[in-house]
Design an enzyme around this catalytic site. Structure first.
Site, PDB file in Angstrom:
ATOM      1  N   SER A  84      10.447   5.311   7.720  1.00 11.48           N
ATOM      2  CA  SER A  84       9.044   5.514   8.102  1.00 11.48           C
ATOM      3  C   SER A  84       8.327   4.192   8.310  1.00 11.48           C
ATOM      4  CB  SER A  84       8.296   6.293   7.015  1.00 11.48           C
ATOM      5  OG  SER A  84       8.480   7.667   7.127  1.00 11.48           O
ATOM      6  N   ASP A  90       1.468  12.186  11.952  1.00  9.42           N
ATOM      7  CA  ASP A  90       1.768  11.871  10.556  1.00  9.42           C
ATOM      8  C   ASP A  90       0.836  12.649   9.621  1.00  9.42           C
ATOM      9  OD1 ASP A  90       2.341  10.108   8.118  1.00  9.42           O
ATOM     10  OD2 ASP A  90       3.471   9.057   9.665  1.00  9.42           O
ATOM     11  N   HIS A 147       0.541   7.933   3.674  1.00  6.44           N
ATOM     12  CA  HIS A 147       1.661   7.570   4.541  1.00  6.44           C
ATOM     13  C   HIS A 147       1.198   7.209   5.946  1.00  6.44           C
ATOM     14  CE1 HIS A 147       5.267   8.448   7.051  1.00  6.44           C
ATOM     15  NE2 HIS A 147       5.933   7.984   6.008  1.00  6.44           N
TER      16      HIS A 147
END
EC number: 3.4.21.-
Length: 420
Positions: A346, A161, A192
């Site tokens: 996600s 990620d 994120h």
């Protein structure tokens, strides 16, 4: 993520199919990277033959630069040598060099390198999360998360990620930095990856609260990266997991792009290496068969559900989807401390990776077969899941009697978790 562009003459493409490698066309709308390619070798190629091919590429590239006055290109950059499955490389080559490579009989196919991105789309402040309670209950609307006290202990989650804030209090020292394939900043400058990691292994937000988390950075501060860099991260995670015990490892990829055979092959190599891999289906409200690595059938592809057990309006769908998981307005960790709310496939995917780690902690198996276990444990509740799409929502088994042995059940009230 995409294939080699149509800018290459049709005669070149036709010749390469006859003489050696297939040169794949780029699909519409794919953001490709100029003069950058991924080359994948034939299945079963030996290390010796691969090294010989790479030496030929380097010699030929140098000769073109020196003798022919060719435009300066960087040549080979990354080499991929998964323990099982994919062998190949990526680099910066002009059209003539790609023409030479395509004529080689030992090359399986070539595709143009392309952009990939995170699959989070929304942000909302000051909202309590509901995803954990849903994973531990057979009915929506709960405020308690039931789970076994093993909580993923002994498992390791590789989060491929934007990086992870490994100092965040959520991880209690269980998070470590693994590798970086996108920039020179070993930190999560986007947020994120930390959010995803928190959903997997955070003490407050995590499905598997005692699992270890390893940050593998392949996306930059804008949440963007390349196929070639992502595949490097996938290879590193596979090798590291095998060294430490692949049957105790899960991997999470809350990212994706347009269809890419190289990305799918790399995902398959992770599964072949014995690691359970959860991947986001994507956020375009289209069939995930056209997305990668979501369309790889040997991994666990995750769509996003709402608090009311419906399909999230942004979520991709289709036959390649294995399960749904909570993905709308999910609260988890943010870099520097505290939390934030994000939505997307996600956010759904780490619920599944976390559940895989949780089951490893319970001694309920490991590796890619965990996806079948998770599907068996899932409950049939998703309303209007999309054409040819499963209606199964993940569940950890503590609330539906699936697990046939005594559990040291813990419960967490949201009022305590979030100080509401």
């Amino acid at each position: 993520m995409g294939f080699i562009t149509k800018a290459i003459p049709l005669a070149l493409a036709a010749a390469s199919v006859i003489n050696g490698a297939e040169i794949m066309e780029t699909r519409a709308g794919v953001q490709t990277l100029a003069d950058k390619y991924i080359v994948v070798m034939n299945d079963g190629m030996t290390d010796k033959d691969f090294d010989s091919h790479r030496s030929w590429v380097n010699r030929t590239h140098r000769r073109r630069l020196i003798r022919r006055g060719a435009k300066a290109m960087g040549g080979m950059k990354h080499t991929y040598r998964f323990p099982t499955g994919l062998k190949g490389y990526s680099g910066h080559f002009d059209e003539q060099m790609i023409n030479e490579i395509s004529k080689r009989a030992d090359v399986k196919y070539i595709e143009r390198d392309a952009r990939v991105q995170i699959n989070a789309i929304e942000q909302q402040d000051n909202v309590p999360s509901w995803g954990l309670a849903r994973v531990g209950s057979k009915e929506p609307g709960g405020t308690t998360y039931y789970y076994d006290g093993t909580a993923g202990e002994g498992s390791t989650a590789y989060v491929i990620d934007t990086g992870t804030d490994i100092q965040h209090e959520e991880f209690e020292g269980r998070a470590t930095w693994g590798a970086n394939f996108v920039d020179d900043m070993d930190m999560d400058c986007n947020g994120h990856g930390t959010h995803v990691s928190g959903t997997i292994g955070g003490k407050t937000f995590g499905v598997a609260k005692k699992s270890n988390v390893v940050a593998v950075k392949v996306l930059d501060c804008n949440g963007s990266g390349s196929n070639s860099g992502v595949i490097m991260g996938m290879e590193w995670a596979t090798k590291d997991a095998q060294q430490k015990g692949a049957d105790k490892a899960v991997a999470n990829m809350s990212l994706g792009g347009a269809f890419s055979q190289a990305s799918n092959d790399a995902a398959a190599a992770i599964a072949q290496g014995g690691v359970f891999l959860a991947v986001a289906a994507g956020n375009d409200n289209v069939d995930a068969a056209d997305s990668s690595p979501a369309s790889e059938p040997s991994i666990c592809t995750v769509a996003a559900s709402t608090e009311q057990d419906g399909k999230a309006d942004f979520s991709n769908f289709g036959q390649v989807v294995d399960v749904y998981a909570p993905g709308d307005s999910i609260t988890s960790a943010k870099p520097g401390g505290g939390s934030q709310v994000l939505s997307g496939t996600s956010m759904a995917t780490p619920h599944v990776a976390g559940l895989g780690a949780y089951l490893i902690g319970l001694g309920k198996g490991g590796g890619p077969g965990l996806c079948d276990t998770i599907k068996q444990m899932a409950i049939d509740v998703i309303q209007n899941p999309g054409a040819s799409t499963t209606s199964k929502l993940i569940n950890n088994g503590s609330g539906i009697g699936f697990l046939s042995f005594p559990l040291n059940i813990y419960e967490e009230q949201w009022s305590k978790l979030f100080d509401l």
